[in-house]
Design an enzyme around this catalytic site. Structure first.
Site, PDB file in Angstrom:
ATOM      1  CE  LYS A   1       6.336  -9.454  15.546  1.00  0.00           C
ATOM      2  NZ  LYS A   1       6.881  -9.720  14.190  1.00  0.00           N
TER       3      LYS A   1
ATOM      4  NE  ARG B   1      -0.679   0.128   4.987  1.00  0.00           N
ATOM      5  CZ  ARG B   1      -1.359   0.179   6.131  1.00  0.00           C
ATOM      6  NH1 ARG B   1      -2.682   0.173   6.090  1.00  0.00           N
ATOM      7  NH2 ARG B   1      -0.734   0.241   7.278  1.00  0.00           N
ATOM      8  CB  THR B   2       3.970   2.332   1.607  1.00  0.00           C
ATOM      9  OG1 THR B   2       3.160   2.418   2.792  1.00  0.00           O
ATOM     10  CG2 THR B   2       4.900   3.536   1.541  1.00  0.00           C
TER      11      THR B   2
ATOM     12  CB  SER C   1       8.937 -21.117  10.798  1.00  0.00           C
ATOM     13  OG  SER C   1       9.941 -21.080  11.803  1.00  0.00           O
TER      14      SER C   1
ATOM     15  CG  HIS D   1       6.971 -23.352  15.026  1.00  0.00           C
ATOM     16  ND1 HIS D   1       7.970 -24.162  14.558  1.00  0.00           N
ATOM     17  CD2 HIS D   1       7.457 -22.092  14.959  1.00  0.00           C
ATOM     18  CE1 HIS D   1       9.018 -23.437  14.217  1.00  0.00           C
ATOM     19  NE2 HIS D   1       8.732 -22.168  14.443  1.00  0.00           N
TER      20      HIS D   1
ATOM     21  CE  LYS E   1       5.704 -19.522  12.248  1.00  0.00           C
ATOM     22  NZ  LYS E   1       5.601 -18.299  13.008  1.00  0.00           N
TER      23      LYS E   1
ATOM     24  N   GLY F   1      12.379 -16.483   9.682  1.00  0.00           N
ATOM     25  CA  GLY F   1      12.904 -15.136   9.861  1.00  0.00           C
ATOM     26  C   GLY F   1      13.536 -14.562   8.606  1.00  0.00           C
TER      27      GLY F   1
ATOM     28  CE1 TYR G   1       6.092 -16.471  21.725  1.00  0.00           C
ATOM     29  CE2 TYR G   1       5.239 -15.898  23.891  1.00  0.00           C
ATOM     30  CZ  TYR G   1       5.344 -15.643  22.544  1.00  0.00           C
ATOM     31  OH  TYR G   1       4.704 -14.548  22.011  1.00  0.00           O
TER      32      TYR G   1
ATOM     33  CB  VAL H   1      -1.063  -7.296   6.177  1.00  0.00           C
ATOM     34  CG1 VAL H   1      -0.760  -6.852   4.754  1.00  0.00           C
ATOM     35  CG2 VAL H   1      -2.290  -8.198   6.193  1.00  0.00           C
ATOM     36  CE  LYS H   2      -0.473  -5.087  14.914  1.00  0.00           C
ATOM     37  NZ  LYS H   2      -0.404  -3.749  15.552  1.00  0.00           N
ATOM     38  CB  ALA H   3      -2.606 -11.113  13.043  1.00  0.00           C
TER      39      ALA H   3
END
Length: 273
Positions: free
Chosen positions: A233, A4-5, A101, A158, A155, A103, A163, A47-49
């Site tokens: 998150k 979008r940007t 998964s 996972h 996920k 990174g 954690y 995108v962000k959840a």
């Protein structure tokens, strides 16, 4: 590709071509992006959840046609994915939730992928995902997890396990540093040795490397300048919530989550949690 940007799209395309020769084509608007795809269209969104995912889907639905597929590659609560699948099916669209998964390294060299949703969606994505996933001796690091929100669910668990792993590593570091009085060089050597044995793992490997990173703005190692403040998150919390719903004990993950709660409001230096 589309963002979008518009400036981010342009920067990404230019960098991809300069560094890896990837023939990416950027689009400044959603309509032209969708129109550029062959049918049945396969759109992967990152995108962000939560609300941003719903907003992106609504924009896409203006231009997609029956039989097209949307794949959400973000960390999302599996029930949200199943709700979106039902809404997409009513419009004749396919919708999948896919755990990713790996990174930054995975993004460049191949991630582990956990797609879930309608089987016909998997068949559309299979040849693409098998090529872009990490490649190991046993094959590509991707498989069809199952229907509904299965990909997001796996996920989620996972990440919850991760954690617990990170909490154990942090506590080992704390004991070695505060009780054993090991220097950063000795800590790096210790974790490097552990990574050659039965505790070999990506997390142990990168922890060993952390102790050797110099402070770019001062003297000494960067690890000694990091504030003991931890965020998250949500996937670890979801894992504990789901475990409670299923009456399954997960004390290691729950304890790791508690440690994050304790440190989320801030903390002192060199007192890891």
């Amino acid at each position: 590709v589309y963002n979008r940007t518009a400036s981010k799209t342009e920067e990404t395309v230019a960098r991809a071509r300069a560094e890896g020769g990837l023939p990416l084509v950027g689009h400044a608007d959603m309509k032209s992006f969708v129109a550029s795809l062959k049918r049945p269209r396969r759109v992967v969104i990152l995108v962000k959840a939560g609300k941003p995912v719903d907003e992106t889907i609504e924009q896409l639905k203006q231009y997609l046609q029956p039989g097209d597929l949307i794949v959400d590659g973000g960390n999302e609560w599996y029930e949200n994915t199943e709700r979106r699948q039902a809404a997409a099916a009513a419009a004749g669209l396919l919708y999948m939730g896919m755990g990713v998964s790996g990174g930054e390294s995975g993004a460049r060299h191949g991630p582990s992928l956990m797609p879930g949703g309608p089987a016909e969606g998997w068949q559309l994505m299979k040849p693409i995902l098998e090529k872009c996933a990490a490649q190991v001796d046993s094959g590509p690091c991707v498989t069809y997890i199952g229907p509904g929100g299965a990909g997001n669910y796996v996920k989620m668990v996972h990440n919850g396990i991760e954690y617990g792993d990170m909490q154990i590593i942090s506590e080992a570091y704390s004991i070695l540093r505060s009780v054993g009085q090991l220097s950063n060089a000795e800590l790096a050597a210790t974790f490097k040795a552990w990574d050659k044995g039965e505790m070999q793992s990506f997390l142990v490997e990168i922890t060993g490397k952390i102790f050797t990173v110099k402070d770019p703005l001062g003297t000494g190692e960067l690890v000694d300048k990091v504030l003991d403040k931890t965020g998250m998150k949500g996937t670890g919390k979801w894992t504990v919530q789901e475990a409670a719903e299923q009456s399954v004990a997960c004390p290691v993950i729950a304890s790791a989550l508690d440690a994050r709660f304790l440190r989320s409001a801030g903390g002192s230096r060199r007192c890891p949690s």
